[in-house]
Each structure stands twice: as structure tokens, then as C-alpha cells.
Design a protein around this motif. Structure first.
Motif, PDB file in Angstrom:
ATOM      1  N   HIS A  30       0.886  -1.095  -0.113  1.00  0.00           N
ATOM      2  CA  HIS A  30       0.043  -0.009  -0.026  1.00  0.00           C
ATOM      3  C   HIS A  30       0.812   1.388   0.172  1.00  0.00           C
ATOM      4  O   HIS A  30       2.138   1.258   0.686  1.00  0.00           O
ATOM      5  CB  HIS A  30      -0.966   0.037   1.062  1.00  0.00           C
ATOM      6  CG  HIS A  30      -0.446   0.308   2.549  1.00  0.00           C
ATOM      7  ND1 HIS A  30      -0.524   1.663   2.827  1.00  0.00           N
ATOM      8  CD2 HIS A  30      -0.084  -0.269   3.595  1.00  0.00           C
ATOM      9  CE1 HIS A  30       0.012   1.707   4.250  1.00  0.00           C
ATOM     10  NE2 HIS A  30       0.094   0.476   4.560  1.00  0.00           N
TER      11      HIS A  30
ATOM     12  N   ASP B 155       5.784   2.053   7.354  1.00  0.00           N
ATOM     13  CA  ASP B 155       4.271   1.756   7.110  1.00  0.00           C
ATOM     14  C   ASP B 155       3.700   2.954   6.065  1.00  0.00           C
ATOM     15  O   ASP B 155       3.085   3.849   6.281  1.00  0.00           O
ATOM     16  CB  ASP B 155       3.683   1.814   8.372  1.00  0.00           C
ATOM     17  CG  ASP B 155       2.292   1.471   8.041  1.00  0.00           C
ATOM     18  OD1 ASP B 155       1.546   1.111   6.805  1.00  0.00           O
ATOM     19  OD2 ASP B 155       1.197   1.438   9.116  1.00  0.00           O
TER      20      ASP B 155
ATOM     21  N   GLU C  49      -5.262   2.046   2.399  1.00  0.00           N
ATOM     22  CA  GLU C  49      -5.373   0.804   3.218  1.00  0.00           C
ATOM     23  C   GLU C  49      -5.468   1.307   4.615  1.00  0.00           C
ATOM     24  O   GLU C  49      -6.174   0.433   5.520  1.00  0.00           O
ATOM     25  CB  GLU C  49      -3.874   0.144   3.198  1.00  0.00           C
ATOM     26  CG  GLU C  49      -3.634  -1.097   3.974  1.00  0.00           C
ATOM     27  CD  GLU C  49      -3.296  -1.017   5.247  1.00  0.00           C
ATOM     28  OE1 GLU C  49      -3.469  -2.008   6.238  1.00  0.00           O
ATOM     29  OE2 GLU C  49      -2.755  -0.021   5.601  1.00  0.00           O
ATOM     30  N   ASP C  50      -4.857   2.445   4.954  1.00  0.00           N
ATOM     31  CA  ASP C  50      -4.684   2.687   6.218  1.00  0.00           C
ATOM     32  C   ASP C  50      -5.595   3.970   6.840  1.00  0.00           C
ATOM     33  O   ASP C  50      -5.115   4.621   7.886  1.00  0.00           O
ATOM     34  CB  ASP C  50      -3.048   3.401   6.498  1.00  0.00           C
ATOM     35  CG  ASP C  50      -2.481   2.632   7.673  1.00  0.00           C
ATOM     36  OD1 ASP C  50      -3.030   1.991   8.572  1.00  0.00           O
ATOM     37  OD2 ASP C  50      -1.213   2.411   7.566  1.00  0.00           O
TER      38      ASP C  50
ATOM     39  N   TRP D 234     -10.670  -1.043   6.838  1.00  0.00           N
ATOM     40  CA  TRP D 234      -9.071  -1.011   6.642  1.00  0.00           C
ATOM     41  C   TRP D 234      -9.328  -1.289   4.873  1.00  0.00           C
ATOM     42  O   TRP D 234     -10.151  -2.041   4.637  1.00  0.00           O
ATOM     43  CB  TRP D 234      -8.244  -1.823   7.232  1.00  0.00           C
ATOM     44  CG  TRP D 234      -8.241  -1.474   8.778  1.00  0.00           C
ATOM     45  CD1 TRP D 234      -9.213  -1.683   9.656  1.00  0.00           C
ATOM     46  CD2 TRP D 234      -7.358  -0.873   9.302  1.00  0.00           C
ATOM     47  NE1 TRP D 234      -9.066  -1.311  10.997  1.00  0.00           N
ATOM     48  CE2 TRP D 234      -7.613  -0.647  10.900  1.00  0.00           C
ATOM     49  CE3 TRP D 234      -6.277  -0.103   9.157  1.00  0.00           C
ATOM     50  CZ2 TRP D 234      -6.977   0.234  11.850  1.00  0.00           C
ATOM     51  CZ3 TRP D 234      -5.229   0.639   9.988  1.00  0.00           C
ATOM     52  CH2 TRP D 234      -5.839   0.782  11.280  1.00  0.00           C
TER      53      TRP D 234
ATOM     54  N   ASP E 177       4.510  -5.399   3.456  1.00  0.00           N
ATOM     55  CA  ASP E 177       4.145  -4.092   4.375  1.00  0.00           C
ATOM     56  C   ASP E 177       4.935  -4.122   5.613  1.00  0.00           C
ATOM     57  O   ASP E 177       5.333  -4.940   6.478  1.00  0.00           O
ATOM     58  CB  ASP E 177       2.867  -4.691   4.923  1.00  0.00           C
ATOM     59  CG  ASP E 177       1.755  -3.383   5.614  1.00  0.00           C
ATOM     60  OD1 ASP E 177       2.345  -2.627   5.503  1.00  0.00           O
ATOM     61  OD2 ASP E 177       0.877  -3.748   5.889  1.00  0.00           O
ATOM     62  N   MET E 178       5.767  -2.940   5.615  1.00  0.00           N
ATOM     63  CA  MET E 178       6.547  -2.565   6.714  1.00  0.00           C
ATOM     64  C   MET E 178       7.868  -3.602   6.674  1.00  0.00           C
ATOM     65  O   MET E 178       8.368  -4.041   7.693  1.00  0.00           O
ATOM     66  CB  MET E 178       6.002  -2.751   8.095  1.00  0.00           C
ATOM     67  CG  MET E 178       4.750  -2.309   8.309  1.00  0.00           C
ATOM     68  SD  MET E 178       3.820  -2.565   9.860  1.00  0.00           S
ATOM     69  CE  MET E 178       2.098  -2.638   9.481  1.00  0.00           C
TER      70      MET E 178
ATOM     71  N   THR F 228      -4.816  -8.198   9.665  1.00  0.00           N
ATOM     72  CA  THR F 228      -6.038  -7.658   8.760  1.00  0.00           C
ATOM     73  C   THR F 228      -5.243  -6.649   7.864  1.00  0.00           C
ATOM     74  O   THR F 228      -5.352  -5.634   8.051  1.00  0.00           O
ATOM     75  CB  THR F 228      -7.145  -7.148   9.647  1.00  0.00           C
ATOM     76  OG1 THR F 228      -7.667  -8.061  10.772  1.00  0.00           O
ATOM     77  CG2 THR F 228      -8.429  -6.693   8.681  1.00  0.00           C
ATOM     78  N   ASP F 229      -4.807  -7.342   6.828  1.00  0.00           N
ATOM     79  CA  ASP F 229      -4.122  -6.688   5.755  1.00  0.00           C
ATOM     80  C   ASP F 229      -4.466  -6.902   4.452  1.00  0.00           C
ATOM     81  O   ASP F 229      -5.624  -7.691   4.014  1.00  0.00           O
ATOM     82  CB  ASP F 229      -2.529  -6.781   5.871  1.00  0.00           C
ATOM     83  CG  ASP F 229      -1.674  -5.902   5.713  1.00  0.00           C
ATOM     84  OD1 ASP F 229      -2.078  -4.854   4.956  1.00  0.00           O
ATOM     85  OD2 ASP F 229      -0.616  -5.955   5.775  1.00  0.00           O
TER      86      ASP F 229
ATOM     87  N   PHE G  42       3.582  -5.217  15.285  1.00  0.00           N
ATOM     88  CA  PHE G  42       4.486  -5.181  14.154  1.00  0.00           C
ATOM     89  C   PHE G  42       5.888  -4.639  14.393  1.00  0.00           C
ATOM     90  O   PHE G  42       6.837  -5.444  14.138  1.00  0.00           O
ATOM     91  CB  PHE G  42       3.743  -4.399  13.057  1.00  0.00           C
ATOM     92  CG  PHE G  42       2.279  -4.975  12.844  1.00  0.00           C
ATOM     93  CD1 PHE G  42       1.950  -6.266  12.455  1.00  0.00           C
ATOM     94  CD2 PHE G  42       1.131  -3.938  13.275  1.00  0.00           C
ATOM     95  CE1 PHE G  42       0.837  -6.505  12.264  1.00  0.00           C
ATOM     96  CE2 PHE G  42      -0.091  -4.318  12.814  1.00  0.00           C
ATOM     97  CZ  PHE G  42      -0.260  -5.715  12.325  1.00  0.00           C
TER      98      PHE G  42
ATOM     99  N   TRP H 191       5.135   1.648  14.945  1.00  0.00           N
ATOM    100  CA  TRP H 191       4.023   1.622  14.229  1.00  0.00           C
ATOM    101  C   TRP H 191       3.005   2.509  14.533  1.00  0.00           C
ATOM    102  O   TRP H 191       2.629   2.689  15.928  1.00  0.00           O
ATOM    103  CB  TRP H 191       3.490   0.138  14.394  1.00  0.00           C
ATOM    104  CG  TRP H 191       2.234  -0.149  13.543  1.00  0.00           C
ATOM    105  CD1 TRP H 191       2.282  -0.112  12.358  1.00  0.00           C
ATOM    106  CD2 TRP H 191       0.990  -0.469  13.965  1.00  0.00           C
ATOM    107  NE1 TRP H 191       1.093  -0.585  11.635  1.00  0.00           N
ATOM    108  CE2 TRP H 191       0.209  -0.795  12.818  1.00  0.00           C
ATOM    109  CE3 TRP H 191       0.473  -0.488  15.245  1.00  0.00           C
ATOM    110  CZ2 TRP H 191      -1.120  -1.207  12.915  1.00  0.00           C
ATOM    111  CZ3 TRP H 191      -0.954  -0.992  15.321  1.00  0.00           C
ATOM    112  CH2 TRP H 191      -1.788  -1.303  14.246  1.00  0.00           C
ATOM    113  N   HIS H 192       2.519   3.369  13.692  1.00  0.00           N
ATOM    114  CA  HIS H 192       1.381   4.335  13.797  1.00  0.00           C
ATOM    115  C   HIS H 192       1.659   5.395  14.791  1.00  0.00           C
ATOM    116  O   HIS H 192       1.038   5.848  15.677  1.00  0.00           O
ATOM    117  CB  HIS H 192       0.081   3.448  14.263  1.00  0.00           C
ATOM    118  CG  HIS H 192      -0.518   2.893  12.982  1.00  0.00           C
ATOM    119  ND1 HIS H 192      -1.842   2.348  13.066  1.00  0.00           N
ATOM    120  CD2 HIS H 192      -0.090   2.666  11.723  1.00  0.00           C
ATOM    121  CE1 HIS H 192      -2.001   1.638  11.728  1.00  0.00           C
ATOM    122  NE2 HIS H 192      -1.056   1.960  11.001  1.00  0.00           N
TER     123      HIS H 192
END
Ligand code: AHN
Ligand code: ZN
Length: 327
Positions: free
Chosen positions: A120, A145, A177-178, A194, A219-220, A267-268, A293, A297-298
Motif C-alpha cells: 500500500h 508503513d 489501506e490505512d 481498512w 508491508d513494513m 488484517t491486511d 508489528f 507503528w502508527h
């Protein structure tokens, strides 16, 4: 830059220099079956990651998001892919209409046998996992991310353009996605809030009837000392692809990054690609027992400082080696 241009993998059959027939005449020499895997330049992947972060947060409905979308489509074009843009108005959890853009770069689009690579490209509007509550409404820079996944895929695009693998390759950048509901908000917190871009693409692929042998989502994939475990939904839907990728990683010396155990569930985007598009797809995503993760993250600290070229290289080389052994 490393001076090594190609790494060679000798095919399982090995090689025969000479073979003699029963009449004593020499048979023609069998060619050495070698697969040339292009070099993955981790500095280049790092630079593509940095270039995205330089736009600022890439939150849908912002000028930075629009500008970065142009940059990504231009890059795929420059690297010789056939580019398709999928524009869609997607409805967020709070009713916001997101002007979304999935960006697809196809190599050898005429080939029936294909591999899909996903990441993403949007970033989260809220640093809602930040330890400091004052930051919860701050958009994240999203170096890991998920500029890292896009950075690795752009480098793969650059690397394969003049020496394509046997199968066709699609590089697919999902939007939106986010934009899942923030932690501090009091709604229903559905999983379907999401991954809006991948849900859309899975229902309406860029090519009618699109299919691929398998898919790999990144992802990441840029965090220092990242540990990639076989993720729950990846194992549920695509166990053999996990096996293939983790085996390849081990073969080329990356078993410190790719741990051969199942751990974690995400959940990706791959969940929707599996459930809706029915393309068996795995997620290469870090797992940490300590953090969700990865440490930042976030949070507002998901920045370039915390990106490590070694991790980008481990993932990029593994994917390239998987692409070039698929027949
Ligand atoms: C959740 O844990 C809800 N989502 C993981 C997928 C994700 C978020 N990837 C990047 N940001
Ligand atoms: Zn995220």
C-alpha cells in the motif's frame, strides 16, 4: 554499489559437459541451465523509500498524496511497466469520500502465467498508537508503513525491466489501506474499514478476469532487525507460498529475518485479495512479541531514521529469487 552483476543459481539438473552415446559418438554438450537473478540494490530501494517520505504524509484527499501518486506512476512508466491507474471514490468509516488511486505496473501483460506483488502507498492520518496522546491526530510519515514496501517494489521494477523472469509480473500499489477507524474513536471498528483500495481492486481488478499464480504483499519491510514470521492468514490461504518464500530466504542466507514459524495475524490487504479475488496471497509483515508489528507503528517516529537497508535487501533479494525460479 556492489560490483557483482549477476548471481547464478545452478538449476537442479546440474550440468553435463559431455555425454557419450552407446555407439561411442560424442553427444552435443548440454547447456548449463543457469538462472540469472538481477542484483537488488538496497541503496536504490532506500532512495525510493526516502523520496516518498519527502512528500510528507500521503493521506488520501491531500495534495501530498496526489503528488506522490504521480511520482509512483511515473516511476513505473520509467521502468518500462505498462501502467494502469484505477481511480475510485471510496467511503471511509466516517463517511468521508476518499479520492483513491490504485496504481498497477504490468510486465509482459500478454503472458497468462503471472505473479502479483502488492504494497500500500497511502499513509495513516492518525498516529493513534503514539505513546503521547498529543500526537494522536498527527498524520504519520510512514517510512516503514508503507513507503518501504513500495520502495522495494520500485527497485524490483527497475531490476527486472531488462531481463524479465519467465512469468509476467504485476506490481500493484494499493491506496486507502490505512484509513481504518482510529483507536480513540467510538465506532464499530470493523476490519472492512481498512484496506479500501485492495477491497475495491479485488472486486474490480484492473484487467477483467485477472488472475495470478500467487501474490506477495509487502508491508513494513524496512525496520531494523525486523523478524518476518509466517502470518496466520498467509498460512490459512497460501501455505505453499509461505513455504516457497521462507525456503528461498533460507537458501540465500536470510533465515535471521525470515523465521520459519507461524506467528501473528494481520488484517491486511492480502486478506481481501484472498477472500474476494481468490488469488492466494501471503503477507511479508514483521511480528514482534513486544510491539505491534514494529516499535514505531502508527507513531510520529515512523521515519527514515528507523529504516535499515539490510532489511530492505533481505526482502528484495528473496522476492527476486522467488520470481526467477518460477517456471
Ligand atoms: C490492523 O492491525 C488493523 N491492520 C494491520 C494492517 C496495517 C495497518 N498495515 C499497515 N497499517
Ligand atoms: Zn498502518
Amino acid at each position: 554499489m556492489r560490483n557483482k552483476i549477476y548471481s547464478l543459481i545452478s538449476a537442479t539438473c546440474g550440468f553435463l559437459l559431455l555425454a557419450c552415446g552407446s555407439n561411442g559418438k560424442q553427444m552435443p554438450a548440454a547447456a548449463t541451465e543457469a538462472i540469472q537473478v538481477p542484483v537488488f540494490d538496497a541503496d536504490s530501494a532506500y532512495a525510493y523509500t526516502e523520496a516518498q517520505v519527502a512528500f510528507g504524509p500521503r493521506v488520501p484527499n491531500t495534495p501530498q498524496h496526489v503528488a506522490c501518486g504521480e511520482f509512483l506512476a511515473d516511476k513505473l512508466e520509467e521502468f518500462g511497466a505498462k501502467v494502469t491507474n484505477q481511480y475510485a471514490d471510496l467511503i471511509a468509516f466516517d463517511g468521508t469520500v476518499l479520492k483513491a488511486r490504485n496504481i498497477i505496473g504490468a510486465y509482459s501483460p500478454e503472458k497468462k502465467k503471472r505473479i502479483a506483488l502488492f504494497a500500500h502507498w497511502d499513509t495513516r492520518k492518525w498516529a493513534d498508537a503514539d505513546p503521547d496522546e498529543k500526537n494522536w491526530n498527527t498524520p504519520i510519515l510512514g517510512a516503514n508503513d508503507a513507503a518501504s514496501g513500495v520502495g522495494v517494489l520500485l527497485e524490483i521494477a527497475r531490476a527486472i525491466r531488462n531481463n524479465e523472469p519467465e512469468l509476467g509480473v504485476d506490481i500493484i500499489f494499493f491506496d486507502a489501506e490505512d484509513y481504518g477507524e482510529p483507536r480513540f474513536s467510538g465506532g464499530k471498528h470493523l476490519d472492512t474499514y481498512w484496506c479500501l483500495g485492495s477491497q475495491y481492486w479485488s472486486r474490480v481488478p484492473h484487467v477483467e478476469g485477472y488472475n495470478a499464480r500467487f501474490g506477495i504483499l509487502l508491508d513494513m519491510v524496512g525496520g531494523k532487525d525486523a523478524r518476518f514470521y509466517k502470518e496466520y492468514y498467509s498460512m490459512k490461504f497460501a501455505r505453499d507460498i509461505c513455504q516457497k518464500v521462507w525456503t528461498k530466504a533460507k537458501e540465500i542466507g536470510y533465515s535471521d529475518y525470515f523465521i520459519d514459524e507461524q506467528k501473528g495475524a494481520a488484517t491486511d490487504d492480502h486478506l481481501f485479495v484472498n477472500e474476494i479475488a481468490r488469488i492466494k496471497t501471503i503477507d511479508i509483515i514483521p511480528h514482534s512479541d513486544k510491539d505491534s508489528f514494529f516499535a514505531f507503528w502508527h507513531t510520529v517516529n515512523d521515519t527514515m531514521e528507523n529504516i535499515d537497508r539490510k532489511t530492505l535487501r533481505a526482502v528484495g533479494e528473496t522476492i527476486l529469487n522467488v520470481l526467477y525460479t518460477e517456471k
